[in-house]
Design a protein around this motif. Structure first.
Motif, PDB file in Angstrom:
ATOM      1  N   ARG A   4      47.250  27.551  38.723  1.00  0.00           N
ATOM      2  CA  ARG A   4      46.547  28.646  38.047  1.00  0.00           C
ATOM      3  C   ARG A   4      47.536  29.689  37.524  1.00  0.00           C
ATOM      4  O   ARG A   4      47.450  30.141  36.377  1.00  0.00           O
ATOM      5  CB  ARG A   4      45.563  29.293  39.015  1.00  0.00           C
ATOM      6  CG  ARG A   4      44.787  30.466  38.442  1.00  0.00           C
ATOM      7  CD  ARG A   4      43.739  30.001  37.442  1.00  0.00           C
ATOM      8  NE  ARG A   4      42.820  29.076  38.081  1.00  0.00           N
ATOM      9  CZ  ARG A   4      41.751  29.471  38.795  1.00  0.00           C
ATOM     10  NH1 ARG A   4      41.499  30.745  38.945  1.00  0.00           N
ATOM     11  NH2 ARG A   4      40.969  28.573  39.340  1.00  0.00           N
ATOM     12  N   LEU A 143      41.207  29.942  47.013  1.00  0.00           N
ATOM     13  CA  LEU A 143      40.960  29.920  45.576  1.00  0.00           C
ATOM     14  C   LEU A 143      39.492  30.165  45.265  1.00  0.00           C
ATOM     15  O   LEU A 143      39.156  30.831  44.282  1.00  0.00           O
ATOM     16  CB  LEU A 143      41.419  28.594  44.976  1.00  0.00           C
ATOM     17  CG  LEU A 143      41.466  28.547  43.444  1.00  0.00           C
ATOM     18  CD1 LEU A 143      42.363  29.638  42.891  1.00  0.00           C
ATOM     19  CD2 LEU A 143      41.942  27.176  42.979  1.00  0.00           C
ATOM     20  N   ASP A 147      38.363  33.134  42.820  1.00  0.00           N
ATOM     21  CA  ASP A 147      37.564  32.850  41.628  1.00  0.00           C
ATOM     22  C   ASP A 147      36.285  33.688  41.607  1.00  0.00           C
ATOM     23  O   ASP A 147      35.888  34.216  40.561  1.00  0.00           O
ATOM     24  CB  ASP A 147      37.206  31.365  41.566  1.00  0.00           C
ATOM     25  CG  ASP A 147      38.335  30.514  41.019  1.00  0.00           C
ATOM     26  OD1 ASP A 147      39.253  31.074  40.395  1.00  0.00           O
ATOM     27  OD2 ASP A 147      38.297  29.287  41.220  1.00  0.00           O
ATOM     28  N   TRP A 148      35.632  33.782  42.777  1.00  0.00           N
ATOM     29  CA  TRP A 148      34.413  34.599  42.847  1.00  0.00           C
ATOM     30  C   TRP A 148      34.723  36.052  42.519  1.00  0.00           C
ATOM     31  O   TRP A 148      34.003  36.690  41.747  1.00  0.00           O
ATOM     32  CB  TRP A 148      33.800  34.507  44.250  1.00  0.00           C
ATOM     33  CG  TRP A 148      32.665  35.471  44.421  1.00  0.00           C
ATOM     34  CD1 TRP A 148      31.370  35.288  44.046  1.00  0.00           C
ATOM     35  CD2 TRP A 148      32.742  36.793  44.984  1.00  0.00           C
ATOM     36  NE1 TRP A 148      30.629  36.414  44.333  1.00  0.00           N
ATOM     37  CE2 TRP A 148      31.443  37.345  44.905  1.00  0.00           C
ATOM     38  CE3 TRP A 148      33.774  37.554  45.535  1.00  0.00           C
ATOM     39  CZ2 TRP A 148      31.153  38.633  45.379  1.00  0.00           C
ATOM     40  CZ3 TRP A 148      33.494  38.834  46.003  1.00  0.00           C
ATOM     41  CH2 TRP A 148      32.197  39.359  45.922  1.00  0.00           C
ATOM     42  N   ALA A 151      35.450  36.765  38.793  1.00  0.00           N
ATOM     43  CA  ALA A 151      34.220  36.799  37.996  1.00  0.00           C
ATOM     44  C   ALA A 151      33.381  38.033  38.313  1.00  0.00           C
ATOM     45  O   ALA A 151      32.850  38.685  37.407  1.00  0.00           O
ATOM     46  CB  ALA A 151      33.408  35.525  38.246  1.00  0.00           C
ATOM     47  N   CYS A 181      46.133  35.322  39.623  1.00  0.00           N
ATOM     48  CA  CYS A 181      45.332  34.196  39.135  1.00  0.00           C
ATOM     49  C   CYS A 181      44.499  34.564  37.915  1.00  0.00           C
ATOM     50  O   CYS A 181      43.770  33.722  37.386  1.00  0.00           O
ATOM     51  CB  CYS A 181      44.416  33.680  40.251  1.00  0.00           C
ATOM     52  SG  CYS A 181      45.295  32.781  41.546  1.00  0.00           S
ATOM     53  N   ALA A 182      44.595  35.836  37.479  1.00  0.00           N
ATOM     54  CA  ALA A 182      43.833  36.272  36.306  1.00  0.00           C
ATOM     55  C   ALA A 182      44.709  36.914  35.239  1.00  0.00           C
ATOM     56  O   ALA A 182      44.195  37.413  34.242  1.00  0.00           O
ATOM     57  CB  ALA A 182      42.744  37.261  36.738  1.00  0.00           C
TER      58      ALA A 182
END
Length: 468
Positions: A4, A143, A147-148, A151, A181-182
């Motif tokens: 990622r 992860l 991810d949650w 978002a 990761c973003a």
């Protein structure tokens, strides 16, 4: 996780990735250092899943060392060079990585530990519920949470996230991985900031922090020290302790534009498993922890016959994203019974008492061991703490039963010691028969390195006060 970050590097190599007191890394330089760490680790010739320790301070060294170790197939345990490493005796690492010195060396352990392929890290519980236990964290669980959160909070390239957490605690992964990761910016606070409450709010303002993870007790100290208004702080996520509306209101005075989220989840279930966005019109009392994250479920299991406090129910969490289990050398047979991983699902019986509010939100009403007997009757010391925090002069509260005489003593931070007896009078109406035997005012309540109230140290202070 490594892939990622690699995709972020390919898209935004020039964007800022990590900022510390001494340097800033863009994603291109971060990736160069990740690859260098991967090669250092591979040169050791360790098998996949070998456990290694990463010792770091407050520079830019931790992110590339962690990602490089993972890229080499190793499982890290993060250590804080500013804190004792007492848990190492049970760990049996194969190597030690010094993140801030670009140094790696094998240990002399004759039987180094290797963990399953699904393992992504090793962490220890905070010690608030007995001796710290070694917990094998699942890489996919990390992860899934990241991810949650990306978002949920709409984290984007350039979003500035604070790292005020010690590397020794698993919740540091929320700080560490959320921005990277973003495509965001990870801002690492120097230890001179982390260990100095008056320095925190100015640091958050100076760095333009937009996302912050915090423990209520520690953030209350930041507010006591005062500081600038945090106009750009968009998200504050509290976890680790009961969150009261009174603290949320104080925090919103310092950060008027922030959304406040209450997270809940033991280390055994990976970072957090429940979330609740605290509304603007919240009351002053205990806030819910909300609903499970995707894939999670909650059961409220009766522990026995109803007492005078009703049917005591313990919170049981099931999730595919939970940990893989304990290191057996660090836990009891009862611990092993309460934490199970079967058919891809982690089921953990916590030591927390819970109930559902009228709209289905989970409320953690206290710990199982917060129901104590005094002169033959049950007393809920969690209820005493909640009532004390409603009083405007009380900044923090911790209630304990002393073994010497079974007295229930409430320790509070905030009021003058001479006013402690008056606090007991104010608590008589809301508590009735649960009224504590004594109220002791302290300048401040001792905290664990992770920011939670150190109940063991409070007990020692109360026993000393009892003797005096």
């Amino acid at each position: 996780m490594v892939d990622r970050v690699g995709r972020i590097v390919a898209r935004h190599p020039e964007r800022t990735a990590v900022v510390s007191a001494t340097e800033a890394l863009d994603y291109r330089e971060l990736w160069r250092r990740v690859n260098a760490w991967q090669q250092r680790c591979l040169s050791l010739g360790l098998p996949a899943g070998a456990l290694v320790t990463i010792l770091s301070g407050s520079g830019t060294g931790l992110p590339p060392a962690f990602l490089g170790a993972r890229a080499a197939g190793l499982v890290p345990l993060l250590l804080d060079e500013a804190l004792p490493q007492s848990q190492l005796a049970a760990v049996r690492p194969a190597a030690l990585l010094r993140a801030d010195e670009d140094e790696v060396r094998p240990t002399e352990d004759a039987n180094p530990r290797t963990l399953p392929p699904e393992a992504g890290y090793l962490a220890f519980s905070s010690g608030t519920q007995g001796m710290p236990k070694g917990i094998v964290g699942q890489a996919a669980g990390l992860l899934a949470f990241v991810d949650w959160e990306i978002a949920r909070l709409d984290v984007r390239p350039g979003t500035r996230v604070a790292m005020l957490t010690s590397p020794a605690f698993d919740v540091v992964y929320r700080d560490l991985l959320l921005p990277l990761c973003a495509g965001g910016e990870l801002h690492v606070a120097d230890r001179t900031v982390r260990f100095a409450p008056p320095a925190v709010l100015p640091w958050l303002a100076d760095h333009g922090i937009e996302v912050l993870h915090a423990v209520p007790s520690l953030s209350a100290r930041w507010l006591d020290a005062a500081g600038p208004t945090l106009d750009v702080l968009a998200h504050t996520l509290f976890a680790g302790e009961p969150l009261y509306g009174r603290h949320v209101r104080r925090w919103r005075q310092a950060a008027p534009r922030t959304r406040v989220v209450n997270l809940y989840g033991p280390t055994e279930t990976t970072l957090a498993r429940f979330h609740y966005e605290v509304p603007a019109d919240c009351g002053t009392g205990l806030q819910p922890v909300g609903r499970p994250l995707p894939g999670g479920e909650v059961e409220l299991v009766s522990l026995g016959p109803p007492s005078e406090y009703g049917d005591t129910r313990v919170v049981v969490i099931s999730t595919p994203h939970g940990s893989l289990g304990y290191l057996s050398e660090t836990c009891s047979p009862d611990d092993l019974r309460r934490l199970r991983r079967e058919r891809g699902i982690t089921r953990f019986q916590t030591q927390d008492r819970g109930l559902l509010d009228p709209v289905g939100n989970l409320v953690v009403a206290g710990r199982v061991d917060s129901l104590v007997k005094r002169r033959g009757a049950f007393v809920d010391i969690g209820r005493i703490e909640a009532a004390a925090t409603e009083l405007p002069e009380v900044r923090a509260a911790c209630c304990l039963q002393l073994a010497s005489d079974s007295a229930i003593v409430l320790a509070v931070a905030g009021p003058d010691p001479a006013a402690a007896a008056e606090l007991r009078r104010k608590l008589r109406a809301p508590l009735g028969a649960d009224l504590p035997d004594r109220v002791v005012a302290l300048p401040s309540l001792p905290l664990l390195p992770g920011g939670k109230v150190d109940r063991r140290s409070v007990r020692e202070l109360l026993n000393l006060e009892d003797v005096v």
